[in-house]
Design an enzyme around this catalytic site. Structure first.
Site, PDB file in Angstrom:
ATOM      1  N   ASP A 168      63.237   3.084  69.140  1.00 26.66           N
ATOM      2  CA  ASP A 168      61.960   1.441  69.699  1.00 26.66           C
ATOM      3  C   ASP A 168      60.338   2.036  70.298  1.00 26.66           C
ATOM      4  OD1 ASP A 168      62.987   1.940  71.668  1.00 26.66           O
ATOM      5  OD2 ASP A 168      63.992   0.624  72.498  1.00 26.66           O
ATOM      6  N   GLY A 169      59.447   0.847  71.074  1.00 24.30           N
ATOM      7  CA  GLY A 169      58.855   1.575  71.724  1.00 24.30           C
ATOM      8  C   GLY A 169      58.946   2.524  72.671  1.00 24.30           C
ATOM      9  N   CYS A 228      46.175  -5.180  57.779  1.00 23.24           N
ATOM     10  CA  CYS A 228      45.319  -5.375  59.025  1.00 23.24           C
ATOM     11  C   CYS A 228      44.235  -5.800  58.211  1.00 23.24           C
ATOM     12  CB  CYS A 228      45.550  -4.175  59.915  1.00 23.24           C
ATOM     13  SG  CYS A 228      45.397  -2.519  58.488  1.00 23.24           S
ATOM     14  N   GLY A 277      58.551   5.632  71.203  1.00 21.73           N
ATOM     15  CA  GLY A 277      57.404   5.870  70.937  1.00 21.73           C
ATOM     16  C   GLY A 277      56.920   6.689  72.486  1.00 21.73           C
ATOM     17  N   GLU A 329      44.667   3.576  64.755  1.00 23.12           N
ATOM     18  CA  GLU A 329      44.181   1.855  63.899  1.00 23.12           C
ATOM     19  C   GLU A 329      44.929   0.967  64.150  1.00 23.12           C
ATOM     20  OE1 GLU A 329      42.235   3.585  59.977  1.00 23.12           O
ATOM     21  OE2 GLU A 329      43.243   1.643  58.935  1.00 23.12           O
TER      22      GLU A 329
HETATM   23  P1  NDP Z   1      53.057  -2.136  67.778  1.00 24.66           P
HETATM   24  O1  NDP Z   1      52.078  -2.618  68.193  1.00 24.66           O
HETATM   25  O2  NDP Z   1      53.808  -3.281  68.282  1.00 24.66           O
HETATM   26  O3  NDP Z   1      53.839  -1.830  67.312  1.00 24.66           O
HETATM   27  C1  NDP Z   1      53.684  -0.151  66.639  1.00 24.66           C
HETATM   28  C2  NDP Z   1      54.012   0.728  66.105  1.00 24.66           C
HETATM   29  O4  NDP Z   1      54.411   1.155  68.187  1.00 24.66           O
HETATM   30  C3  NDP Z   1      55.847   0.640  66.036  1.00 24.66           C
HETATM   31  O5  NDP Z   1      56.525   1.433  66.039  1.00 24.66           O
HETATM   32  C4  NDP Z   1      56.455   0.414  68.103  1.00 24.66           C
HETATM   33  O6  NDP Z   1      57.405  -0.147  67.811  1.00 24.66           O
HETATM   34  C5  NDP Z   1      55.923   1.094  68.762  1.00 24.66           C
HETATM   35  N1  NDP Z   1      55.392   0.730  69.996  1.00 24.66           N
HETATM   36  C6  NDP Z   1      56.329  -0.001  70.573  1.00 24.66           C
HETATM   37  N2  NDP Z   1      55.882  -0.600  72.275  1.00 24.66           N
HETATM   38  C7  NDP Z   1      54.963   1.073  72.165  1.00 24.66           C
HETATM   39  C8  NDP Z   1      54.986   2.604  73.464  1.00 24.66           C
HETATM   40  N3  NDP Z   1      55.062   1.725  74.637  1.00 24.66           N
HETATM   41  N4  NDP Z   1      54.690   3.192  73.647  1.00 24.66           N
HETATM   42  C9  NDP Z   1      54.953   3.750  72.321  1.00 24.66           C
HETATM   43  N5  NDP Z   1      55.209   3.344  71.037  1.00 24.66           N
HETATM   44  C10 NDP Z   1      55.289   1.870  71.053  1.00 24.66           C
HETATM   45  O7  NDP Z   1      52.806  -3.229  66.443  1.00 24.66           O
HETATM   46  P2  NDP Z   1      53.584  -4.190  65.296  1.00 24.66           P
HETATM   47  O8  NDP Z   1      54.834  -2.816  64.495  1.00 24.66           O
HETATM   48  O9  NDP Z   1      53.641  -5.922  65.551  1.00 24.66           O
HETATM   49  O10 NDP Z   1      52.673  -3.543  63.748  1.00 24.66           O
HETATM   50  C11 NDP Z   1      51.574  -5.019  63.392  1.00 24.66           C
HETATM   51  C12 NDP Z   1      49.908  -5.085  63.874  1.00 24.66           C
HETATM   52  O11 NDP Z   1      49.815  -3.022  63.545  1.00 24.66           O
HETATM   53  C13 NDP Z   1      49.024  -5.561  64.137  1.00 24.66           C
HETATM   54  O12 NDP Z   1      48.627  -5.982  65.087  1.00 24.66           O
HETATM   55  C14 NDP Z   1      48.137  -4.868  63.016  1.00 24.66           C
HETATM   56  O13 NDP Z   1      47.273  -5.290  62.552  1.00 24.66           O
HETATM   57  C15 NDP Z   1      47.927  -3.602  63.567  1.00 24.66           C
HETATM   58  N6  NDP Z   1      47.790  -2.755  61.665  1.00 24.66           N
HETATM   59  C16 NDP Z   1      47.420  -1.898  61.694  1.00 24.66           C
HETATM   60  C17 NDP Z   1      47.083  -1.233  60.593  1.00 24.66           C
HETATM   61  C18 NDP Z   1      45.568  -0.537  61.360  1.00 24.66           C
HETATM   62  O14 NDP Z   1      45.742   0.008  59.722  1.00 24.66           O
HETATM   63  N7  NDP Z   1      44.545  -0.821  61.440  1.00 24.66           N
HETATM   64  C19 NDP Z   1      47.858  -0.957  59.764  1.00 24.66           C
HETATM   65  C20 NDP Z   1      48.616  -1.918  59.732  1.00 24.66           C
HETATM   66  C21 NDP Z   1      49.366  -2.860  60.924  1.00 24.66           C
HETATM   67  P3  NDP Z   1      58.541  -0.737  67.912  1.00 24.66           P
HETATM   68  O15 NDP Z   1      58.201  -1.857  66.862  1.00 24.66           O
HETATM   69  O16 NDP Z   1      60.330  -0.214  67.517  1.00 24.66           O
HETATM   70  O17 NDP Z   1      59.098  -1.608  68.865  1.00 24.66           O
END
Ligand code: NDP
Length: 481
Positions: free
Chosen positions: A195-196, A269, A199, A235
């Site tokens: 999870d986060g 996105c 990360g 990104e």
């Molecule tokens: P999040 O920012 O919630 O999570 C992205 C990743 O970061 C997940 O693997 C998440 O883990 C992890 N994460 C969460 N907290 C932390 C932390 N404190 N430190 C390190 N890693 C962490 O995004 P979403 O998964 O909700 O995805 C949706 C978002 O992604 C939208 O804003 C979308 O626009 C963006 N996006 C952008 C793209 C692009 O190419 N520009 C493409 C696709 C999506 P976990 O989920 O396990 O908590």
């Protein structure tokens, strides 16, 4: 003192088609991350010593195994609740390997001696890949998006640890099983569950970090990267606008906008989330968009039928609902869709077209990440450009006009990293052109085009002197004449 968090917490994942928490997995603890990274550091020099063609050959074997694994496909289908996109995600690996091979061959061929500005000195570059790169990905395209960073990093000669989202973890175990059957790759590539917190732990132990996700998490990741003094390539989210001019064909543009706004249920996105259309064609466009929207079907009960899947992340339904409620309270009119539908425990929403919207509404300012299409009219194209740029995001945008020249003239004024001309969302499948981000949509070097691989190297320059060398006398003081 070892301060690593060595607890492997148990997490659960929700099935997007049934709503049941039917999958448990262990989040990789920090001790385990340290051990994985240490193993990858041992494997990386041999990987980097191979030619780019050899690395591509091994990745091509992996791509074959990935595209023929039914277990992997089924896991990704369950993670995302959709079939067509899951199979496309797996199939894309093979073409990405071929594309990055071509780019890699060009980059490595440039490591030849060149004449410098000093007549007796030549120079050449050595490209030294980061040893271990971390990749953190989102849940909307759980495999494909990690590949955008993973493939060029591996092709550059780095080892990679990937941490996908806890929302979509099922595909990781079968993917790892496939990797283990390819020892040369398994020595330098690992997918971990977590999870986060996982990360955060990963960022502490890698040499560079690629992140795709929300702006909110992106800011935290960026700060953690600064703490560990590693480059962060991020990104992030978008709120992509499309400008449609009075010379555009309203019917054809409705077809394009519908696809670009609702594919993947708007969980992309690069989805079009704001429409600015010239008032003279707004009515024809809107009625066609509503007509086409009403023909879109959800992929329930049969996953192999319909056009759009469920909302993968249930909290996204709350965000979509709050944006629609806010818009209605402020005077917007919902012309079709608009309801979160529950079927068998999963959540779906049909294409939702809104009119009478303005920039006081969340649906025009914040990322909705659903199949919501708010339409705003304009009379002067400069006003449309101003509205399109009135956002904290700058990921991508689109222009639909009478012809390419008219569209390109407008595109030049849009503050976003990629503009689709006479189409929308081209960046969903074309990765060739380098692009950066404007405002909060990202940071660091382009992940596309040649720079997409160059970012994984430290560039070292070797200067060679072939002329007469100088002693300290050459630097002796002299009285001006
Ligand atoms: P999040 O920012 O919630 O999570 C992205 C990743 O970061 C997940 O693997 C998440 O883990 C992890 N994460 C969460 N907290 C932390 C932390 N404190 N430190 C390190 N890693 C962490 O995004 P979403 O998964 O909700 O995805 C949706 C978002 O992604 C939208 O804003 C979308 O626009 C963006 N996006 C952008 C793209 C692009 O190419 N520009 C493409 C696709 C999506 P976990 O989920 O396990 O908590």
């Amino acid at each position: 003192m070892n301060t690593a968090n060595n607890k492997n917490r148990i997490l659960q994942a929700r099935n997007p088609r049934t709503g049941e928490m039917d999958y448990s997995f262990e989040a990789t603890g920090e001790e385990e991350i340290i051990s994985i990274v240490a193993d990858l550091r041992k494997g990386q020099p041999a990987w980097a010593a191979m030619s780019v063609q050899e690395r591509a050959g091994i990745l091509a074997d992996w791509a074959d195994a990935v595209s023929s694994s039914d277990e992997l496909l089924q896991a990704l289908v369950t993670d995302t609740g959709r079939y067509f996109i899951a199979s496309a995600e797996l199939a894309r690996l093979s073409t990405m390997v071929q594309d990055w091979l071509k780019i890699g061959e060009t980059i490595f061929a440039e490591q030849i001696a060149k004449q410098s500005s000093a007549p007796t000195v030549t120079y050449k570059h050595q490209l030294v890949p980061f040893e271990v790169v971390g990749v953190i990905g989102p849940w909307n395209f759980p495999f494909l998006i990690t590949l955008i960073d993973l493939v060029p990093a591996l092709m550059a000669g780095s080892a990679v640890v990937v941490k996908p989202s806890e929302i979509t973890p099922r595909f990781i175990a079968p993917l790892q099983k496939i990797l283990e059957q390819i020892p040369a790759l398994n020595a330098v590539c690992r997918f971990i569950e977590g999870d986060g917190q996982t990360g955060q732990d990963l960022i502490k132990h890698v040499d560079a970090l690629c992140f795709t996700g929300s702006v909110k998490t992106g800011k935290i990741v960026y700060q953690s990267g600064a703490e560990n003094f590693i480059p962060i390539y991020a990104e992030l989210g978008g709120k992509d606008p499309v400008i449609i001019t009075e010379n555009a064909d309203p019917k054809n543009t409705a077809k394009i906008v519908l696809r670009a706004s609702v594919q993947a249920t708007g969980q992309a996105c690069q989805s079009i989330e704001r429409v600015y259309i010239h008032s003279s064609i707004a009515e024809a466009f809107t009625s066609e968009l509503v007509r086409l929207s009403e023909q879109v079907e959800i992929n329930y009960p049969d996953i192999y039928e319909g056009h759009i899947g469920p909302l993968i992340f249930d909290k996204q339904a709350d965000i979509i609902q709050s944006h629609l409620k806010d818009a209605e309270e402020k005077g917007a009119e919902i012309l079709c869709g608009g309801l979160i539908e529950q079927h068998g425990g999963g959540l779906w929403i049909l294409p939702t077209v809104l009119k009478n919207v303005d920039h006081s509404m969340l649906t025009m300012t914040d990322e909705t990440f659903g199949p919501i299409i708010p339409i705003m009219t304009y009379t002067d194209v400069n006003e449309a450009i101003e509205l399109a740029n009135d956002t904290q995001y700058g990921l991508s945008a689109a222009v639909l006009a009478g012809d390419r020249v008219e569209a390109e003239r407008i595109a030049m004024h849009l503050d976003a990293g990629a503009i689709s001309i006479q189409d929308c969302g081209i960046t969903a499948y074309v990765f060739d052109g380098e692009k950066n981000w404007f405002k909060y949509s990202g940071t660091g070097a382009s992940r596309m085009g040649q720079m997409g691989m160059v970012r994984f190297f430290r560039k070292k320059v070797l200067y060679t002197q072939s002329g007469e060398t100088q002693g300290i006398d050459a630097m002796g003081e002299q009285k001006p004449s």
